[in-house]
Write a protein that holds these residues in place. Structure first.
Motif, PDB file in Angstrom:
ATOM      1  N   HIS A  27       0.871  -1.168   0.000  1.00  0.00           N
ATOM      2  CA  HIS A  27       0.000   0.000   0.000  1.00  0.00           C
ATOM      3  C   HIS A  27       0.913   1.224   0.000  1.00  0.00           C
ATOM      4  O   HIS A  27       1.961   1.210   0.664  1.00  0.00           O
ATOM      5  N   PRO A  28       0.555   2.290  -0.722  1.00  0.00           N
ATOM      6  CA  PRO A  28       1.443   3.458  -0.824  1.00  0.00           C
ATOM      7  C   PRO A  28       1.837   4.082   0.521  1.00  0.00           C
ATOM      8  O   PRO A  28       2.908   4.667   0.634  1.00  0.00           O
ATOM      9  N   SER A  29       1.018   3.958   1.552  1.00  0.00           N
ATOM     10  CA  SER A  29       1.358   4.576   2.838  1.00  0.00           C
ATOM     11  C   SER A  29       1.912   3.579   3.857  1.00  0.00           C
ATOM     12  O   SER A  29       2.105   3.917   5.012  1.00  0.00           O
ATOM     13  N   SER A  30       2.194   2.366   3.414  1.00  0.00           N
ATOM     14  CA  SER A  30       2.672   1.326   4.319  1.00  0.00           C
ATOM     15  C   SER A  30       4.176   1.406   4.532  1.00  0.00           C
ATOM     16  O   SER A  30       4.928   1.803   3.648  1.00  0.00           O
ATOM     17  N   TYR A  31       4.611   0.973   5.698  1.00  0.00           N
ATOM     18  CA  TYR A  31       6.032   0.908   6.009  1.00  0.00           C
ATOM     19  C   TYR A  31       6.597  -0.492   5.801  1.00  0.00           C
ATOM     20  O   TYR A  31       7.686  -0.801   6.238  1.00  0.00           O
ATOM     21  N   PHE A  32       5.838  -1.355   5.160  1.00  0.00           N
ATOM     22  CA  PHE A  32       6.336  -2.675   4.786  1.00  0.00           C
ATOM     23  C   PHE A  32       5.786  -3.018   3.414  1.00  0.00           C
ATOM     24  O   PHE A  32       4.859  -2.398   2.912  1.00  0.00           O
ATOM     25  N   THR A  33       6.398  -4.008   2.788  1.00  0.00           N
ATOM     26  CA  THR A  33       5.966  -4.464   1.471  1.00  0.00           C
ATOM     27  C   THR A  33       6.171  -5.971   1.392  1.00  0.00           C
ATOM     28  O   THR A  33       6.923  -6.554   2.170  1.00  0.00           O
ATOM     29  N   TRP A  34       5.482  -6.594   0.467  1.00  0.00           N
ATOM     30  CA  TRP A  34       5.601  -8.040   0.239  1.00  0.00           C
ATOM     31  C   TRP A  34       6.315  -8.290  -1.074  1.00  0.00           C
ATOM     32  O   TRP A  34       6.078  -7.601  -2.060  1.00  0.00           O
ATOM     33  N   LEU A  35       7.181  -9.281  -1.060  1.00  0.00           N
ATOM     34  CA  LEU A  35       7.851  -9.738  -2.277  1.00  0.00           C
ATOM     35  C   LEU A  35       7.391 -11.159  -2.545  1.00  0.00           C
ATOM     36  O   LEU A  35       7.770 -12.087  -1.821  1.00  0.00           O
ATOM     37  N   PRO A  36       6.531 -11.366  -3.561  1.00  0.00           N
ATOM     38  CA  PRO A  36       6.179 -12.733  -3.937  1.00  0.00           C
ATOM     39  C   PRO A  36       7.431 -13.460  -4.412  1.00  0.00           C
ATOM     40  O   PRO A  36       8.236 -12.908  -5.150  1.00  0.00           O
ATOM     41  N   VAL A  37       7.595 -14.676  -3.965  1.00  0.00           N
ATOM     42  CA  VAL A  37       8.787 -15.457  -4.292  1.00  0.00           C
ATOM     43  C   VAL A  37       8.549 -16.184  -5.620  1.00  0.00           C
ATOM     44  O   VAL A  37       7.478 -16.748  -5.825  1.00  0.00           O
ATOM     45  N   PRO A  38       9.527 -16.165  -6.536  1.00  0.00           N
ATOM     46  CA  PRO A  38       9.372 -16.878  -7.812  1.00  0.00           C
ATOM     47  C   PRO A  38       9.056 -18.366  -7.581  1.00  0.00           C
ATOM     48  O   PRO A  38       9.403 -18.928  -6.535  1.00  0.00           O
ATOM     49  N   ASP A  39       8.434 -18.988  -8.555  1.00  0.00           N
ATOM     50  CA  ASP A  39       8.005 -20.382  -8.438  1.00  0.00           C
ATOM     51  C   ASP A  39       9.117 -21.333  -8.009  1.00  0.00           C
ATOM     52  O   ASP A  39       8.878 -22.256  -7.242  1.00  0.00           O
ATOM     53  N   ASP A  40      10.318 -21.124  -8.482  1.00  0.00           N
ATOM     54  CA  ASP A  40      11.409 -22.050  -8.189  1.00  0.00           C
ATOM     55  C   ASP A  40      12.183 -21.695  -6.916  1.00  0.00           C
ATOM     56  O   ASP A  40      13.114 -22.402  -6.552  1.00  0.00           O
ATOM     57  N   ALA A  41      11.809 -20.622  -6.250  1.00  0.00           N
ATOM     58  CA  ALA A  41      12.480 -20.207  -5.020  1.00  0.00           C
ATOM     59  C   ALA A  41      11.607 -20.567  -3.817  1.00  0.00           C
ATOM     60  O   ALA A  41      10.433 -20.898  -3.968  1.00  0.00           O
ATOM     61  N   ARG A  42      12.191 -20.516  -2.629  1.00  0.00           N
ATOM     62  CA  ARG A  42      11.466 -20.838  -1.392  1.00  0.00           C
ATOM     63  C   ARG A  42      11.719 -19.737  -0.367  1.00  0.00           C
ATOM     64  O   ARG A  42      12.870 -19.331  -0.157  1.00  0.00           O
ATOM     65  N   ALA A  43      10.657 -19.276   0.274  1.00  0.00           N
ATOM     66  CA  ALA A  43      10.761 -18.200   1.257  1.00  0.00           C
ATOM     67  C   ALA A  43      11.658 -18.583   2.427  1.00  0.00           C
ATOM     68  O   ALA A  43      12.424 -17.746   2.923  1.00  0.00           O
ATOM     69  N   ASP A  44      11.612 -19.846   2.862  1.00  0.00           N
ATOM     70  CA  ASP A  44      12.453 -20.250   3.995  1.00  0.00           C
ATOM     71  C   ASP A  44      13.943 -20.177   3.641  1.00  0.00           C
ATOM     72  O   ASP A  44      14.763 -19.737   4.448  1.00  0.00           O
ATOM     73  N   ARG A  45      14.303 -20.577   2.430  1.00  0.00           N
ATOM     74  CA  ARG A  45      15.708 -20.471   2.009  1.00  0.00           C
ATOM     75  C   ARG A  45      16.122 -19.004   1.875  1.00  0.00           C
ATOM     76  O   ARG A  45      17.230 -18.625   2.266  1.00  0.00           O
ATOM     77  N   LEU A  46      15.229 -18.185   1.317  1.00  0.00           N
ATOM     78  CA  LEU A  46      15.543 -16.761   1.151  1.00  0.00           C
ATOM     79  C   LEU A  46      15.749 -16.078   2.492  1.00  0.00           C
ATOM     80  O   LEU A  46      16.715 -15.322   2.664  1.00  0.00           O
ATOM     81  N   THR A  47      14.868 -16.325   3.453  1.00  0.00           N
ATOM     82  CA  THR A  47      15.010 -15.669   4.751  1.00  0.00           C
ATOM     83  C   THR A  47      16.310 -16.102   5.431  1.00  0.00           C
ATOM     84  O   THR A  47      16.986 -15.276   6.050  1.00  0.00           O
ATOM     85  N   ALA A  48      16.683 -17.370   5.300  1.00  0.00           N
ATOM     86  CA  ALA A  48      17.934 -17.855   5.903  1.00  0.00           C
ATOM     87  C   ALA A  48      19.149 -17.223   5.232  1.00  0.00           C
ATOM     88  O   ALA A  48      20.079 -16.772   5.907  1.00  0.00           O
ATOM     89  N   THR A  49      19.151 -17.178   3.914  1.00  0.00           N
ATOM     90  CA  THR A  49      20.273 -16.581   3.180  1.00  0.00           C
ATOM     91  C   THR A  49      20.396 -15.099   3.501  1.00  0.00           C
ATOM     92  O   THR A  49      21.492 -14.591   3.760  1.00  0.00           O
ATOM     93  N   LEU A  50      19.279 -14.386   3.491  1.00  0.00           N
ATOM     94  CA  LEU A  50      19.306 -12.959   3.786  1.00  0.00           C
ATOM     95  C   LEU A  50      19.749 -12.701   5.227  1.00  0.00           C
ATOM     96  O   LEU A  50      20.476 -11.745   5.492  1.00  0.00           O
ATOM     97  N   ALA A  51      19.351 -13.556   6.161  1.00  0.00           N
ATOM     98  CA  ALA A  51      19.786 -13.408   7.559  1.00  0.00           C
ATOM     99  C   ALA A  51      21.306 -13.522   7.666  1.00  0.00           C
ATOM    100  O   ALA A  51      21.937 -12.776   8.430  1.00  0.00           O
ATOM    101  N   ARG A  52      21.898 -14.444   6.899  1.00  0.00           N
ATOM    102  CA  ARG A  52      23.357 -14.572   6.909  1.00  0.00           C
ATOM    103  C   ARG A  52      24.038 -13.315   6.369  1.00  0.00           C
ATOM    104  O   ARG A  52      25.190 -13.036   6.687  1.00  0.00           O
ATOM    105  N   LEU A  53      23.302 -12.547   5.558  1.00  0.00           N
ATOM    106  CA  LEU A  53      23.820 -11.293   5.007  1.00  0.00           C
ATOM    107  C   LEU A  53      23.400 -10.091   5.866  1.00  0.00           C
ATOM    108  O   LEU A  53      23.537  -8.947   5.442  1.00  0.00           O
TER     109      LEU A  53
END
Length: 102
Positions: A27-53
């Protein structure tokens, strides 16, 4: 940090202009946003990788009100400055693309 809708006057440029090519949903006034994960990716792997960074994001499970949890990650935008946000979004994009091809 706020962001204006496209064409609106405001202190900050619209979020899509800063989104590093990511298909963000917010939403234009929101302080957060959602990123839909591509079909071949997994949110759990992304969150773990990003946490390491040292990039903290959330999976959709804590926010889901339906039986099926979407593959998406939640990005909080209000706790960082614009320069860091640009760099972070580029990293999120890179990690998302790499995970889709893992």
């Amino acid at each position: 940090m706020g962001h204006a809708a496209a064409g609106d006057e405001g202190l900050d440029a619209p979020l899509p202009q800063k989104a590093a090519g990511l298909p963000l949903v917010s939403h234009p006034s929101s302080y957060f946003t959602w990123l839909p994960v591509p079909d071949d990716a997994r949110a759990d792997r992304l969150t773990a990788t990003l946490a390491r960074l040292h990039i903290s994001v959330s999976k959709a499970e804590p926010f889901t009100t339906t039986i099926h949890t979407p593959q998406a990650i939640r990005l909080a935008l209000g706790s960082t400055d614009m320069d860091s946000l640009q760099s972070t979004l580029r990293t999120v994009r890179r990690v998302t693309v790499e995970d889709a091809f893992a």
